[in-house]
Motif scaffolding. Structure first.
Motif, PDB file in Angstrom:
ATOM      1  N   LEU A 110      -0.478  -1.283   5.393  1.00 55.71           N
ATOM      2  CA  LEU A 110       0.252  -1.600   4.177  1.00 55.71           C
ATOM      3  C   LEU A 110      -0.503  -2.589   3.310  1.00 55.71           C
ATOM      4  CD1 LEU A 110       3.937  -1.832   5.440  1.00 55.71           C
ATOM      5  CD2 LEU A 110       2.986  -0.140   3.881  1.00 55.71           C
ATOM      6  N   SER A 111      -1.037  -3.645   3.906  1.00 56.01           N
ATOM      7  CA  SER A 111      -1.753  -4.655   3.121  1.00 56.01           C
ATOM      8  C   SER A 111      -3.070  -4.112   2.573  1.00 56.01           C
ATOM      9  CB  SER A 111      -2.015  -5.897   3.977  1.00 56.01           C
ATOM     10  OG  SER A 111      -2.760  -5.550   5.143  1.00 56.01           O
ATOM     11  N   SER A 112      -3.610  -3.045   3.180  1.00 54.22           N
ATOM     12  CA  SER A 112      -4.889  -2.508   2.733  1.00 54.22           C
ATOM     13  C   SER A 112      -4.740  -1.440   1.658  1.00 54.22           C
ATOM     14  CB  SER A 112      -5.648  -1.903   3.921  1.00 54.22           C
ATOM     15  OG  SER A 112      -5.911  -2.896   4.902  1.00 54.22           O
ATOM     16  N   TYR A 113      -3.710  -0.606   1.741  1.00 56.49           N
ATOM     17  CA  TYR A 113      -3.621   0.550   0.853  1.00 56.49           C
ATOM     18  C   TYR A 113      -2.463   0.492  -0.138  1.00 56.49           C
ATOM     19  CZ  TYR A 113      -7.033   2.320   4.133  1.00 56.49           C
ATOM     20  OH  TYR A 113      -8.151   2.468   4.918  1.00 56.49           O
ATOM     21  N   LEU A 114      -1.643  -0.576  -0.083  1.00 60.60           N
ATOM     22  CA  LEU A 114      -0.683  -0.788  -1.159  1.00 60.60           C
ATOM     23  C   LEU A 114      -1.418  -1.370  -2.357  1.00 60.60           C
ATOM     24  CD1 LEU A 114       2.639  -2.285   0.300  1.00 60.60           C
ATOM     25  CD2 LEU A 114       2.406  -0.297  -1.175  1.00 60.60           C
ATOM     26  N   HIS A 115      -0.959  -1.033  -3.557  1.00 60.28           N
ATOM     27  CA  HIS A 115      -1.572  -1.592  -4.768  1.00 60.28           C
ATOM     28  C   HIS A 115      -1.417  -3.121  -4.735  1.00 60.28           C
ATOM     29  CE1 HIS A 115      -2.211  -2.491  -9.048  1.00 60.28           C
ATOM     30  NE2 HIS A 115      -2.827  -1.314  -9.107  1.00 60.28           N
ATOM     31  N   PRO A 116      -2.437  -3.881  -5.157  1.00 60.82           N
ATOM     32  CA  PRO A 116      -2.350  -5.355  -5.094  1.00 60.82           C
ATOM     33  C   PRO A 116      -1.114  -5.921  -5.794  1.00 60.82           C
ATOM     34  CG  PRO A 116      -4.594  -4.664  -5.601  1.00 60.82           C
ATOM     35  CD  PRO A 116      -3.765  -3.428  -5.627  1.00 60.82           C
ATOM     36  N   ASP A 117      -0.668  -5.290  -6.884  1.00 63.50           N
ATOM     37  CA  ASP A 117       0.504  -5.807  -7.609  1.00 63.50           C
ATOM     38  C   ASP A 117       1.815  -5.499  -6.900  1.00 63.50           C
ATOM     39  OD1 ASP A 117      -1.212  -6.721  -9.527  1.00 63.50           O
ATOM     40  OD2 ASP A 117      -0.945  -4.980 -10.861  1.00 63.50           O
ATOM     41  N   ASP A 118       1.783  -4.629  -5.880  1.00 64.81           N
ATOM     42  CA  ASP A 118       3.018  -4.230  -5.190  1.00 64.81           C
ATOM     43  C   ASP A 118       3.074  -4.704  -3.744  1.00 64.81           C
ATOM     44  OD1 ASP A 118       3.720  -2.969  -7.507  1.00 64.81           O
ATOM     45  OD2 ASP A 118       3.024  -0.986  -6.872  1.00 64.81           O
ATOM     46  N   ARG A 119       2.089  -5.502  -3.299  1.00 63.43           N
ATOM     47  CA  ARG A 119       2.076  -5.888  -1.889  1.00 63.43           C
ATOM     48  C   ARG A 119       3.196  -6.866  -1.528  1.00 63.43           C
ATOM     49  NH1 ARG A 119      -4.534  -6.478  -1.391  1.00 63.43           N
ATOM     50  NH2 ARG A 119      -4.929  -4.198  -1.478  1.00 63.43           N
ATOM     51  N   HIS A 120       3.767  -7.514  -2.550  1.00 61.22           N
ATOM     52  CA  HIS A 120       4.891  -8.412  -2.239  1.00 61.22           C
ATOM     53  C   HIS A 120       6.092  -7.624  -1.708  1.00 61.22           C
ATOM     54  CE1 HIS A 120       5.645  -6.929  -6.321  1.00 61.22           C
ATOM     55  NE2 HIS A 120       6.945  -7.158  -6.088  1.00 61.22           N
ATOM     56  N   HIS A 121       6.146  -6.309  -2.015  1.00 62.25           N
ATOM     57  CA  HIS A 121       7.243  -5.513  -1.481  1.00 62.25           C
ATOM     58  C   HIS A 121       7.167  -5.408   0.040  1.00 62.25           C
ATOM     59  CE1 HIS A 121       8.838  -4.415  -5.310  1.00 62.25           C
ATOM     60  NE2 HIS A 121       7.705  -3.844  -5.723  1.00 62.25           N
TER      61      HIS A 121
ATOM     62  N   PHE B 201       9.535  -6.438   5.407  1.00 61.42           N
ATOM     63  CA  PHE B 201       9.450  -6.831   6.813  1.00 61.42           C
ATOM     64  C   PHE B 201      10.033  -8.214   7.092  1.00 61.42           C
ATOM     65  CE2 PHE B 201       6.221  -3.529   6.550  1.00 61.42           C
ATOM     66  CZ  PHE B 201       6.446  -2.824   7.718  1.00 61.42           C
ATOM     67  N   ASN B 202      10.200  -9.058   6.083  1.00 62.00           N
ATOM     68  CA  ASN B 202      10.656 -10.419   6.342  1.00 62.00           C
ATOM     69  C   ASN B 202      12.026 -10.724   5.755  1.00 62.00           C
ATOM     70  OD1 ASN B 202       8.387 -11.128   7.755  1.00 62.00           O
ATOM     71  ND2 ASN B 202       7.329 -12.030   6.005  1.00 62.00           N
ATOM     72  N   GLU B 203      12.328 -10.190   4.556  1.00 61.82           N
ATOM     73  CA  GLU B 203      13.521 -10.632   3.867  1.00 61.82           C
ATOM     74  C   GLU B 203      14.689  -9.674   3.995  1.00 61.82           C
ATOM     75  OE1 GLU B 203      12.539 -11.393  -0.152  1.00 61.82           O
ATOM     76  OE2 GLU B 203      10.920 -12.803   0.337  1.00 61.82           O
TER      77      GLU B 203
ATOM     78  N   ARG C 127       3.187   1.492  -5.476  1.00 66.02           N
ATOM     79  CA  ARG C 127       2.017   2.357  -5.639  1.00 66.02           C
ATOM     80  C   ARG C 127       1.113   2.251  -4.415  1.00 66.02           C
ATOM     81  NH1 ARG C 127       0.429  -0.466 -11.127  1.00 66.02           N
ATOM     82  NH2 ARG C 127       1.547  -2.087  -9.971  1.00 66.02           N
ATOM     83  N   PHE C 128       0.690   3.389  -3.899  1.00 64.37           N
ATOM     84  CA  PHE C 128      -0.329   3.450  -2.846  1.00 64.37           C
ATOM     85  C   PHE C 128      -1.649   3.891  -3.485  1.00 64.37           C
ATOM     86  CE2 PHE C 128       3.263   3.597   0.100  1.00 64.37           C
ATOM     87  CZ  PHE C 128       2.764   2.840   1.160  1.00 64.37           C
ATOM     88  N   GLN C 129      -2.742   3.482  -2.859  1.00 61.86           N
ATOM     89  CA  GLN C 129      -4.067   3.903  -3.301  1.00 61.86           C
ATOM     90  C   GLN C 129      -4.545   5.017  -2.379  1.00 61.86           C
ATOM     91  OE1 GLN C 129      -6.114   0.137  -3.062  1.00 61.86           O
ATOM     92  NE2 GLN C 129      -5.676  -0.364  -5.207  1.00 61.86           N
ATOM     93  N   SER C 130      -4.762   6.196  -2.941  1.00 59.93           N
ATOM     94  CA  SER C 130      -5.165   7.346  -2.131  1.00 59.93           C
ATOM     95  C   SER C 130      -6.651   7.248  -1.766  1.00 59.93           C
ATOM     96  CB  SER C 130      -4.894   8.644  -2.895  1.00 59.93           C
ATOM     97  OG  SER C 130      -5.780   8.747  -3.995  1.00 59.93           O
ATOM     98  N   SER C 131      -7.074   8.157  -0.902  1.00 60.09           N
ATOM     99  CA  SER C 131      -8.481   8.171  -0.481  1.00 60.09           C
ATOM    100  C   SER C 131      -9.409   8.516  -1.634  1.00 60.09           C
ATOM    101  CB  SER C 131      -8.655   9.171   0.662  1.00 60.09           C
ATOM    102  OG  SER C 131      -8.276  10.474   0.233  1.00 60.09           O
ATOM    103  N   GLU C 132      -8.887   9.151  -2.706  1.00 59.74           N
ATOM    104  CA  GLU C 132      -9.687   9.513  -3.870  1.00 59.74           C
ATOM    105  C   GLU C 132      -9.664   8.428  -4.942  1.00 59.74           C
ATOM    106  OE1 GLU C 132      -8.086  13.176  -5.185  1.00 59.74           O
ATOM    107  OE2 GLU C 132      -8.764  14.325  -3.431  1.00 59.74           O
TER     108      GLU C 132
END
Length: 620
Positions: free
Chosen positions: A291-302, A307-309, A321-326
């Motif tokens: 999740l921390s690697s392939y979630l968009h940087p602006d959406d990683r707070h989700h 998992f915590n809140e 947004r996820f970042q695809s392999s392409e």
């Protein structure tokens, strides 16, 4: 609720003794409370009727002092906590508040005050019922003391009989029941009593014999149960096959199911469709850092929110947004359900839904919205330009109309001076009507020019005396029509902060209306005054002229709108439109109240100096 037999019998006996008296007492107290409540409601309605009748004239004439004696008289009732009188236009009119009188429940009643078919205000009365409830509470305490004494006497008698007739025999029954529980079924149970407990003991011995026979039957049933277990295993196998079929059905859709361990921040199960969504191998989804690697940087707070809140029991959903392999951004809707097992350990379950097509449509819609705003802004600029051109055209047209009017007026004057002897009576009458029409047309052009200028002229506010300006205008009217006997009352020192030239024009039109409309009144009266309402000065001009129907009040400030014919009263119907324009240029309000053949009021407000300073500060 688990109660012992002794407690249950005592409770049932006391309930049977106390229930009739309790119901009777409750009905009596309820009837008293209903009577008190009914009396309060009747008094409440009566007071409201008095105030509605008494406040009609003060509200109609905007005279708080006229309604104050009635309000003070009504408030003398110790049950009244608060009374408020509101004007339908200006808000709070009168108020009386006695919060220290509140001791019980507060009853509120609001009534509308009407006059001549118009709602001119509302009255709200708040009444306290503390005195009535205090008396009823005292009677409740006396009744409770009597009930407690009855409980004590009944309890002693019940315990005496209960111990000898029930408790000891039941102890013997309990000992024999324990033998049944231990399967000591060989010894017979003997009872010599003939009452209900004796019968129960005899039935217990019958039960002992039945249990002995039942045990033999159960042993035979066990053999049959083992056979049934074999059939159940076959059913469980069929159930697992059905679950596998359901799993294949879910994984064949575009909705991706998933499970996760919130303590380790990783997926424990992801549907096989996820591999086609982002292009990553399914095994890569199970890594802790996915999740921390392939979630968009602006959406990683989700991810932290997920998992915590998330609460221990609840669901949540969000778009990310996820970042695809392409390298593409894939928009998804991620739903999560938080559950806890018997050991209070959290597990997350949910679905991932591809919403990229919807997001693309939203972006296109946003682009279209921005384009629409640009179009609206361009149209607004075009409208402002058109308004400017329209004002210039109106001004030019009014000036251009004067030239042919002067030509017509000049030739008519020549006819009157040079050919008056050659004209018969009808010709002279026609010529007089032509000149009168020319003069009305010239007056109308002047008024149009004045109205056009008012929208452009700069307002230069300063301290002015409304009383002094009004007196100058009235003196001018008296000098022009000395034969008129009009009683005029002008309140002294009516101060305002406004443009003196513009206010003089507005007062001249308002007083000219009052002067004209009282022309047919035998004892004509005109008054100019002011009233303070909620810290704001409301000026008024009153006359006892012919009045008008309030059904047409929305037309009175429109240009060229007349409520009387030209034969009755002169004018072109633009004067009040000029007044409204001047008052609005000062950020004020103007309105009217009237009725046919009676008084007519024109009310208007002008901002004081403090309000004007605050307005300027807000603009800066």
């Amino acid at each position: 609720m688990n109660l012992s037999l002794r407690t249950s019998i005592i409770f049932a006996t006391l309930l049977g003794l106390l229930l009739p008296s309790g119901v009777n007492g409750y009905i009596s107290l309820t009837r008293q409370l209903d009577n008190a409540q009914r009396q309060i409601n009747n008094d409440h309605q009566r007071i409201a009727d008095i105030l509605v009748l008494g406040m009609q004239e003060p509200l109609w004439n905007l005279s708080p002092d006229a309604g104050k004696p009635l309000l003070d008289s009504v408030v003398s009732d110790e049950r009244i906590v608060r009374i408020t009188v509101n004007d339908s236009t200006l808000g709070l009119f009168l108020e009386a508040n006695k919060p220290e009188r509140r001791r019980g429940h507060l009853h509120s009643l609001t009534r509308v005050v009407s006059k001549q078919g118009s709602n001119i205000g509302t009255i709200t009365i708040e009444l306290d019922d503390g005195s009535a409830t205090t008396r009823i509470s005292s009677e409740q305490r006396l009744y409770l003391a009597a009930v407690l004494l009855q409980i004590v006497l009944s309890l002693g008698l019940i315990l005496l009989l209960l111990e000898s007739r029930i408790i000891r025999p039941l102890a013997e029954l309990s000992r024999q029941a324990i033998k049944l529980a231990r399967r000591e079924l060989d010894e017979a149970f003997t009872w010599h009593r003939s009452d209900e407990i004796g019968t129960l003991g005899q039935n217990l011995d019958t039960t002992r014999r039945s249990l002995s026979e039942l045990i033999l039957t159960l042993e035979q049933k066990n053999l049959q149960l083992e056979t049934d277990l074999l059939g159940r295993r076959q059913i469980e196998l069929a159930l697992r096959t059905s679950q596998d079929r359901y799993q294949r059905l879910v994984e064949s859709t575009r909705i991706i199911p998933w499970d996760a361990n919130p303590d380790e921040w990783r997926f424990t199960y992801v549907g096989p469709q996820a591999e086609a969504l982002l292009g990553y191998p399914l095994a890569q989804w199970y890594h802790e850092g996915f999740l921390s690697s392939y979630l968009h940087p602006d959406d990683r707070h989700h991810a932290y929110r997920l998992f915590n809140e998330t609460s221990k029991e609840g669901t949540s959903e969000f778009e990310c947004r996820f970042q695809s392999s392409e390298g593409k951004e894939i928009w998804v809707l991620l739903t999560a359900s938080n559950q806890c097992d018997a050991n209070n350990k959290r597990t997350l379950q949910g679905f991932i839904i591809d919403i990229s097509a919807r997001k693309q449509a939203e972006l296109e819609m946003e682009h279209y919205r921005n384009h629409l705003e640009e179009v609206v802004e361009a149209r607004t600029r075009a409208l402002a330009s058109a308004n400017h051109e329209l004002k210039a055209f109106s001004y030019s047209l009014s000036h251009d109309l004067r030239i042919p009017l002067r030509t017509i007026e000049g030739f008519s004057q020549v006819l009157l001076e040079d050919y008056i002897g050659s004209l018969d009576v009808n010709a002279r009458n026609y010529l007089a009507r032509i000149r009168s029409t020319i003069q009305n047309m010239a007056s109308l052009i002047d008024d149009l020019l004045n109205l056009s200028k008012l929208t452009r002229i700069e307002v230069r506010s300063q301290a002015i005396d409304i009383s002094e300006l009004s007196a100058e205008i009235i003196d001018e009217f008296r000098s022009l029509q000395p034969q008129r006997q009009v009683e005029v009352h002008i309140e002294e020192h009516l101060q305002a902060h406004a443009d003196p030239k513009l206010i003089l024009i507005a007062l001249r039109h308002l007083l000219d209306n009052a002067w004209k409309f009282t022309e047919q009144t035998e004892h004509a009266k005109i008054s100019i005054g002011a009233t303070q309402v909620n810290g704001q000065t409301v000026f008024h001009i009153q006359d006892n002229g012919c009045g008008f129907d309030m059904a047409h009040a929305d037309k009175i400030f429109s240009p060229f709108q007349r409520l009387h014919s030209q034969s009755e009263l002169t004018g072109n119907g633009i004067g009040l439109a000029i007044v409204q324009c001047i008052i609005h240029r000062h950020d004020g309000r103007i309105w009217t109240k009237s009725q046919p053949g009676s008084n007519t009021f024109f009310y208007f407000t002008l901002p004081n100096k403090a309000q004007l300073n605050n307005h300027l500060l807000n603009e800066l």
